[in-house]
Design a protein around this motif. Structure first.
Motif, PDB file in Angstrom:
ATOM      1  N   PHE A 291      13.875  64.301 -51.142  1.00 36.68           N
ATOM      2  CA  PHE A 291      12.438  64.389 -51.380  1.00 36.68           C
ATOM      3  C   PHE A 291      11.731  63.277 -50.617  1.00 36.68           C
ATOM      4  CE2 PHE A 291      14.674  65.951 -55.129  1.00 36.68           C
ATOM      5  CZ  PHE A 291      14.129  67.229 -55.273  1.00 36.68           C
ATOM      6  N   VAL A 292      10.700  63.660 -49.887  1.00 36.51           N
ATOM      7  CA  VAL A 292       9.923  62.688 -49.111  1.00 36.51           C
ATOM      8  C   VAL A 292       8.480  62.747 -49.597  1.00 36.51           C
ATOM      9  CG1 VAL A 292       9.182  61.954 -46.826  1.00 36.51           C
ATOM     10  CG2 VAL A 292      11.451  62.972 -47.133  1.00 36.51           C
ATOM     11  N   ASN A 293       8.032  61.662 -50.199  1.00 35.60           N
ATOM     12  CA  ASN A 293       6.649  61.588 -50.655  1.00 35.60           C
ATOM     13  C   ASN A 293       5.734  61.218 -49.500  1.00 35.60           C
ATOM     14  OD1 ASN A 293       6.899  62.004 -53.614  1.00 35.60           O
ATOM     15  ND2 ASN A 293       8.162  60.175 -53.486  1.00 35.60           N
ATOM     16  N   PRO A 294       4.633  61.941 -49.353  1.00 35.85           N
ATOM     17  CA  PRO A 294       3.730  61.637 -48.239  1.00 35.85           C
ATOM     18  C   PRO A 294       3.137  60.250 -48.386  1.00 35.85           C
ATOM     19  CG  PRO A 294       2.723  63.197 -49.762  1.00 35.85           C
ATOM     20  CD  PRO A 294       4.150  63.054 -50.178  1.00 35.85           C
ATOM     21  N   ALA A 295       2.983  59.552 -47.276  1.00 40.62           N
ATOM     22  CA  ALA A 295       2.409  58.209 -47.297  1.00 40.62           C
ATOM     23  C   ALA A 295       0.927  58.243 -47.617  1.00 40.62           C
ATOM     24  CB  ALA A 295       2.652  57.514 -45.955  1.00 40.62           C
ATOM     25  N   ASP A 296       0.280  59.354 -47.301  1.00 46.39           N
ATOM     26  CA  ASP A 296      -1.152  59.471 -47.570  1.00 46.39           C
ATOM     27  C   ASP A 296      -1.423  60.824 -48.208  1.00 46.39           C
ATOM     28  OD1 ASP A 296      -3.845  59.037 -47.695  1.00 46.39           O
ATOM     29  OD2 ASP A 296      -4.227  59.512 -45.592  1.00 46.39           O
ATOM     30  N   PRO A 297      -1.075  60.974 -49.503  1.00 44.44           N
ATOM     31  CA  PRO A 297      -1.288  62.262 -50.168  1.00 44.44           C
ATOM     32  C   PRO A 297      -2.770  62.508 -50.402  1.00 44.44           C
ATOM     33  CG  PRO A 297      -0.587  60.618 -51.743  1.00 44.44           C
ATOM     34  CD  PRO A 297      -0.514  59.968 -50.399  1.00 44.44           C
ATOM     35  N   THR A 298      -3.124  63.750 -50.631  1.00 48.42           N
ATOM     36  CA  THR A 298      -4.522  64.106 -50.868  1.00 48.42           C
ATOM     37  C   THR A 298      -4.832  64.260 -52.354  1.00 48.42           C
ATOM     38  OG1 THR A 298      -4.001  66.454 -50.598  1.00 48.42           O
ATOM     39  CG2 THR A 298      -4.719  65.242 -48.639  1.00 48.42           C
ATOM     40  N   THR A 299      -3.797  64.343 -53.196  1.00 49.80           N
ATOM     41  CA  THR A 299      -3.997  64.456 -54.638  1.00 49.80           C
ATOM     42  C   THR A 299      -3.059  63.484 -55.337  1.00 49.80           C
ATOM     43  OG1 THR A 299      -4.624  66.789 -54.493  1.00 49.80           O
ATOM     44  CG2 THR A 299      -3.902  65.981 -56.639  1.00 49.80           C
ATOM     45  N   LEU A 300      -3.613  62.669 -56.236  1.00 45.72           N
ATOM     46  CA  LEU A 300      -2.805  61.718 -56.992  1.00 45.72           C
ATOM     47  C   LEU A 300      -3.179  61.787 -58.464  1.00 45.72           C
ATOM     48  CD1 LEU A 300      -3.619  59.989 -54.090  1.00 45.72           C
ATOM     49  CD2 LEU A 300      -1.673  58.736 -55.001  1.00 45.72           C
ATOM     50  N   THR A 301      -2.150  61.730 -59.312  1.00 48.87           N
ATOM     51  CA  THR A 301      -2.336  61.753 -60.760  1.00 48.87           C
ATOM     52  C   THR A 301      -1.918  60.420 -61.344  1.00 48.87           C
ATOM     53  OG1 THR A 301      -1.956  64.141 -60.866  1.00 48.87           O
ATOM     54  CG2 THR A 301      -1.678  62.902 -62.910  1.00 48.87           C
ATOM     55  N   TRP A 302      -2.759  59.862 -62.186  1.00 49.67           N
ATOM     56  CA  TRP A 302      -2.519  58.548 -62.785  1.00 49.67           C
ATOM     57  C   TRP A 302      -1.377  58.621 -63.796  1.00 49.67           C
ATOM     58  CZ3 TRP A 302      -3.489  53.579 -62.282  1.00 49.67           C
ATOM     59  CH2 TRP A 302      -3.387  52.719 -63.370  1.00 49.67           C
ATOM     60  N   THR A 303      -0.428  57.636 -63.705  1.00 50.64           N
ATOM     61  CA  THR A 303       0.707  57.590 -64.624  1.00 50.64           C
ATOM     62  C   THR A 303       0.806  56.278 -65.386  1.00 50.64           C
ATOM     63  OG1 THR A 303       2.227  56.709 -62.934  1.00 50.64           O
ATOM     64  CG2 THR A 303       2.040  59.117 -63.117  1.00 50.64           C
ATOM     65  N   ALA A 304       0.229  55.194 -64.862  1.00 50.81           N
ATOM     66  CA  ALA A 304       0.343  53.859 -65.471  1.00 50.81           C
ATOM     67  C   ALA A 304       1.801  53.461 -65.645  1.00 50.81           C
ATOM     68  CB  ALA A 304      -0.401  53.804 -66.807  1.00 50.81           C
ATOM     69  N   ALA A 305       2.643  53.850 -64.695  1.00 49.05           N
ATOM     70  CA  ALA A 305       4.078  53.581 -64.813  1.00 49.05           C
ATOM     71  C   ALA A 305       4.411  52.107 -64.643  1.00 49.05           C
ATOM     72  CB  ALA A 305       4.849  54.415 -63.781  1.00 49.05           C
ATOM     73  N   VAL A 306       3.542  51.353 -63.952  1.00 46.73           N
ATOM     74  CA  VAL A 306       3.819  49.932 -63.701  1.00 46.73           C
ATOM     75  C   VAL A 306       2.902  49.053 -64.543  1.00 46.73           C
ATOM     76  CG1 VAL A 306       3.925  48.118 -61.958  1.00 46.73           C
ATOM     77  CG2 VAL A 306       4.609  50.455 -61.366  1.00 46.73           C
ATOM     78  N   ASP A 307       1.606  49.231 -64.398  1.00 43.10           N
ATOM     79  CA  ASP A 307       0.612  48.484 -65.169  1.00 43.10           C
ATOM     80  C   ASP A 307      -0.651  49.338 -65.245  1.00 43.10           C
ATOM     81  OD1 ASP A 307      -0.681  48.176 -62.660  1.00 43.10           O
ATOM     82  OD2 ASP A 307       0.346  46.275 -62.300  1.00 43.10           O
ATOM     83  N   THR A 308      -1.793  48.723 -65.482  1.00 44.97           N
ATOM     84  CA  THR A 308      -3.033  49.493 -65.608  1.00 44.97           C
ATOM     85  C   THR A 308      -3.963  49.311 -64.423  1.00 44.97           C
ATOM     86  OG1 THR A 308      -4.088  47.690 -66.859  1.00 44.97           O
ATOM     87  CG2 THR A 308      -2.925  49.395 -68.120  1.00 44.97           C
ATOM     88  N   ASP A 309      -3.467  48.681 -63.349  1.00 43.46           N
ATOM     89  CA  ASP A 309      -4.310  48.414 -62.186  1.00 43.46           C
ATOM     90  C   ASP A 309      -4.340  49.627 -61.265  1.00 43.46           C
ATOM     91  OD1 ASP A 309      -5.704  47.442 -60.032  1.00 43.46           O
ATOM     92  OD2 ASP A 309      -4.523  45.617 -59.807  1.00 43.46           O
ATOM     93  N   TRP A 310      -5.545  50.119 -60.985  1.00 41.21           N
ATOM     94  CA  TRP A 310      -5.745  51.246 -60.072  1.00 41.21           C
ATOM     95  C   TRP A 310      -5.009  51.026 -58.748  1.00 41.21           C
ATOM     96  CZ3 TRP A 310      -9.574  55.443 -60.197  1.00 41.21           C
ATOM     97  CH2 TRP A 310      -9.758  56.094 -58.980  1.00 41.21           C
ATOM     98  N   VAL A 313       0.681  50.255 -56.393  1.00 45.76           N
ATOM     99  CA  VAL A 313       1.541  51.357 -55.961  1.00 45.76           C
ATOM    100  C   VAL A 313       2.628  51.559 -57.012  1.00 45.76           C
ATOM    101  CG1 VAL A 313       3.152  52.152 -54.196  1.00 45.76           C
ATOM    102  CG2 VAL A 313       1.087  50.916 -53.532  1.00 45.76           C
ATOM    103  N   GLY A 314       2.795  52.776 -57.448  1.00 48.31           N
ATOM    104  CA  GLY A 314       3.730  53.086 -58.522  1.00 48.31           C
ATOM    105  C   GLY A 314       3.043  53.504 -59.796  1.00 48.31           C
ATOM    106  N   ASN A 315       1.717  53.301 -59.851  1.00 51.33           N
ATOM    107  CA  ASN A 315       0.959  53.747 -61.022  1.00 51.33           C
ATOM    108  C   ASN A 315       0.492  55.185 -60.888  1.00 51.33           C
ATOM    109  OD1 ASN A 315       1.056  51.575 -62.768  1.00 51.33           O
ATOM    110  ND2 ASN A 315      -0.704  50.558 -61.867  1.00 51.33           N
ATOM    111  N   TRP A 316       0.818  55.825 -59.761  1.00 52.05           N
ATOM    112  CA  TRP A 316       0.403  57.208 -59.516  1.00 52.05           C
ATOM    113  C   TRP A 316       1.638  58.077 -59.366  1.00 52.05           C
ATOM    114  CZ3 TRP A 316      -4.785  57.962 -59.938  1.00 52.05           C
ATOM    115  CH2 TRP A 316      -5.590  56.825 -59.876  1.00 52.05           C
ATOM    116  N   ASP A 317       1.460  59.401 -59.505  1.00 49.18           N
ATOM    117  CA  ASP A 317       2.619  60.292 -59.442  1.00 49.18           C
ATOM    118  C   ASP A 317       3.280  60.275 -58.078  1.00 49.18           C
ATOM    119  OD1 ASP A 317       0.498  61.586 -58.201  1.00 49.18           O
ATOM    120  OD2 ASP A 317       1.078  63.575 -58.900  1.00 49.18           O
ATOM    121  N   ASN A 318       2.579  59.851 -57.058  1.00 48.59           N
ATOM    122  CA  ASN A 318       3.205  59.598 -55.761  1.00 48.59           C
ATOM    123  C   ASN A 318       3.511  58.108 -55.689  1.00 48.59           C
ATOM    124  OD1 ASN A 318       3.357  58.742 -52.904  1.00 48.59           O
ATOM    125  ND2 ASN A 318       2.934  60.886 -52.482  1.00 48.59           N
ATOM    126  N   PRO A 319       4.795  57.732 -55.594  1.00 49.47           N
ATOM    127  CA  PRO A 319       5.141  56.310 -55.652  1.00 49.47           C
ATOM    128  C   PRO A 319       4.850  55.550 -54.373  1.00 49.47           C
ATOM    129  CG  PRO A 319       7.111  57.617 -55.280  1.00 49.47           C
ATOM    130  CD  PRO A 319       5.983  58.598 -55.476  1.00 49.47           C
TER     131      PRO A 319
END
Length: 743
Positions: A291-310, A313-319
């Protein structure tokens, strides 16, 4: 002697692969043999079990046909009572019972040569697991229910412990197919043969050695993560490795050109397989997904997987990324919403989180703002909806909170653009939704809206008006002044109305920098429980408010103000015109809402032009005092100015200090701290009231000494969200303090 020779010949045939001998029995039934006709294989034995009056004599076919009993030269004979014969050659034998031949006591034995042979195989090299097809030829007499079985020898060609490849039920020539079991050891001296069951017959083998090779068990082991960001890669290692092995790599079933090594560096997403061959046998591995995640995706979903800072990197469904210009951003529930929003222009924002979103910088939406759940709090930041964008899903539960100087801006309102009504879904907090709708028929422009609590005498400053108004100010502006022709629909709730407000006779007014002016005639508000009034043809924009027929919103006065100095209240008012005005009566009332009293009447000094007036009143003592002007016209008609309230504090002062927190949040325990201070010895009472004036809680009642301060703690968890009033009383002195309770 003939029987012994035949038996030995049959044994030799068995050892060399012929049919195994079978014994058949013939008996007599009166003057008949049973069976009278018998078909046997070469080497079989026939036992004649006869009565003592019967014998067996071989005769020629002609003699047999004539029911004669003359024996042939060299033919077989058996004595009376019978005996045993072994038949070693193929052919038809005719025999009779010599005493009873003429009576037709005769029989035949048809001796056939039954054989099965293994044919040559199509291939000489096989792999473990391959399907092997063994052809065979069968002739002679095979019984019903017979099966032919193909057997595989060991690596030296021995069938001492053969491996079964497969079987078929048949009595004729054919072929047998079966796979080579995985238990077979590799080698080059293998043979195959076919055997039958009825009769038991072992054929010769195929006549040449067969080689069986091991199949390499292909697999892929990644040397690192198989999910990574665009621009990175992972090394895939094939197994097994060793001399003589070759490799073919595929991605999504397509051969990768020039990929022939034991390792492959994968940089693209897909299902990877490797085919490993030892020159004879090969196998293909199970797919290994990359699986290769795009470096510049056009749609991102918030996950708060790392912290709460917008921006983490890693707080969105694309890591690999955070939202950038033009993206679609989705903020779902179940996690804490992001903080630290950057200054950004995005295409689409989907807010589906009941905790909402608080802006830290300006945000622009160029596509659509979807408000499924939760509100957006602006603070000092602006939210811009571009001319091609829209807001979807805003309700009294999900809207834009303008709790500071930040505005909701919508572009392209007007001719040639968004000419229909455009809703500005705004409110001062999460519990007060007071939107405004703008329909601009004039020049296309940008409109900005925010709503604030209180209506101030000078629009953006001054004293708060406390009666006969809706307690909200809508700040509406246009990007380029002039050219607009707008209809404005203001919406509010019953709880937003201050005491004495009459929604059946109300109007919208705006403050033009000098005073409040009506933008429509007095009329009834429509709707309920959400009420509204629409002002049409508005071309000048400023703070807007809703008052009623007795509203303190100045209509003819350009200014009415009050300054306090000790017990002295200095009143000042200015007029723009005084046509038919007889003069002004200055009225005063105390905070207990006693009747208004005239304290002085000042005649009009300028019948046609406006002028300024000054008056100083000495109050009876400490407390909150209300002032208004009663304008009297020459015909005796009267009208009233807005009400000003001032607080006079003398030596005998009473105060509620250090009220914290305000607002009070139920989610934080709803605990408040406050301090009472008194300058005289007298009983003090502190109570809490709702916006209807109903007492909901007593917080303190007792004596305070002169100069004493009393620290209090209270828990307000039993309250529901809304506006409440602290009332602090001591004798005739009353102090009121507003407090907001939120979730």
């Amino acid at each position: 002697m003939k029987s012994l020779v035949l038996y030995c010949f049959a044994l030799v045939c068995l050892l060399s692969g012929s049919v195994l001998a079978t014994t058949h029995t013939v008996v007599n039934s009166g003057f008949s043999f049973s069976p009278s006709s018998l078909t046997i294989n070469v080497g079989d034995t026939v036992v004649f079990n006869l009565g003592s009056a019967h014998n067996v004599v071989e005769v020629s076919q002609a003699t047999w046909n004539a029911n004669g009993n003359t024996p042939l030269s060299g033919g077989f004979t058996l004595p009376f009572g019978g005996g045993t014969l072994i038949f070693s050659t193929a052919g038809t034998e005719y025999y009779v019972c010599s005493p009873h031949a003429s009576s037709g006591m005769k029989g035949t034995i048809n001796v056939v040569q039954t054989t099965v042979s293994t044919s040559t195989l199509a291939a000489s090299s096989y792999c473990v697991g391959d399907m092997m097809t063994v052809p065979y030829t069968a002739s002679g007499n095979f019984q019903a229910g017979n099966t032919f079985t193909a057997q595989l020898s060991d690596g030296s060609g021995s069938f001492s412990s053969p491996t079964t490849l497969g079987s078929v039920a048949s009595t004729t020539s054919g072929q047998i197919s079966g796979s080579i079991p995985g238990s077979v050891v590799t080698g080059t001296g293998y043979r195959v043969r076919v055997v039958s069951s009825m009769p038991v017959l072992v054929a010769n083998d195929n006549g040449s050695d067969l080689s069986i090779s091991e199949v390499p068990n292909a697999s892929i082991t990644p040397a690192g993560p198989t999910t990574f960001c665009e621009g990175s890669s992972v090394t895939l290692d094939a197994s097994p490795t060793g001399a003589g092995l070759t490799y073919i790599w595929r991605r999504d079933g397509i051969v990768i050109v020039a990929a022939s090594g034991a390792s492959y560096i994968a940089a693209l997403a897909g299902q990877y397989t490797v085919e490993v061959s030892n020159g004879t046998c090969s196998s293909t591995s199970s797919p290994r997904p990359v699986f290769v995640n795009p470096a510049d995706p056009t749609t991102l979903t918030w996950t708060a997987a790392v912290d709460t800072d917008w921006g983490t990197v890693g707080n969105w469904d694309n890591p690999c990324a955070v939202p950038t210009a033009g993206d679609t951003v989705i903020i779902n529930g179940g996690v804490q919403p992001p903080a630290g929003t950057p200054a950004l222009s995005i295409d689409r924002l989907v807010l589906n989180n009941s905790a909402g979103l608080t802006l830290n910088n300006d945000l622009e939406i160029t596509g659509v703002l979807v408000m499924s759940s939760g509100s957006i709090t602006l603070g000092i930041n602006n939210l811009t909806i571009s001319s091609a964008a829209m807001i979807s899903g805003a309700t009294s539960s999900n809207f834009i909170i303008t709790d500071g100087s930040g505005e909701l801006r919508q572009e392209g309102l007007g001719s040639g653009g968004r000419s229909a009504a455009v809703l500005f879904p705004v409110g001062i907090n999460g519990f007060s939704y007071t939107p405004v709708s703008v329909t601009n028929a004039g020049t296309q422009d940008v409109f900005a809206v925010r709503v604030a609590e209180d209506v101030l005498t000078d629009g953006s400053s001054g004293s708060a008006l406390l009666t006969d108004i809706v307690d909200r100010t809508w700040f509406i502006s246009e990007g380029i002044a002039g050219g607009s022709n707008a209809d404005l629909t203001f919406m509010w709730n019953g709880a937003d109305e201050l005491p004495a407000f009459d929604r059946t006779a109300c109007f919208a007014a705006h403050h033009d920098g000098s005073d409040w002016s009506p933008v429509q005639s007095i009329g009834a508000a429509s709707g309920g429980p959400v009420y509204q009034r629409t002002a049409t043809g508005v071309s000048s924009f400023s703070p807007f408010a809703i008052g009623d027929a007795s509203s303190p919103l100045p209509v003819e006065l350009s200014r009415f103000s009050a300054d306090v100095d000790g017990r002295m209240v200095h009143l000042r008012w200015e007029t723009t015109q005084e046509t038919d005005c007889a003069g002004f009566a200055v009225q005063r009332a105390d905070e207990r809402q006693a009747d208004w009293e005239d304290i002085i009447f000042l005649p009009s000094r300028s019948p046609r032009l406006g002028t300024q007036y000054f008056y100083t009143d000495e109050t009876p003592g400490s407390g909150t005092w209300s002032y208004r002007l009663r304008q009297v016209d020459l015909d005796g008609s009267e009208s009233y100015s807005p009400v000003l309230r001032v607080q006079v504090i003398t030596a005998a002062s009473l105060a509620l200090e250090n009220l914290y927190p305000n607002p009070v949040f139920l989610s934080n325990g709803a605990s408040v701290s406050l301090q009472l201070r008194s300058a005289q010895n007298a009983p003090v009472r502190l109570t809490l009231h709702n916006v209807l004036g109903e007492e909901v809680m007593q917080l303190f009642e007792g004596n305070l000494a002169a100069g004493e301060s009393r620290q209090l703690q209270a828990t307000l968890s039993s309250l529901v969200p809304g506006v409440y009033i602290y009332r602090l009383s001591q004798g005739d002195v009353l102090r009121q303090y507003r407090m907001l309770v939120q979730h």
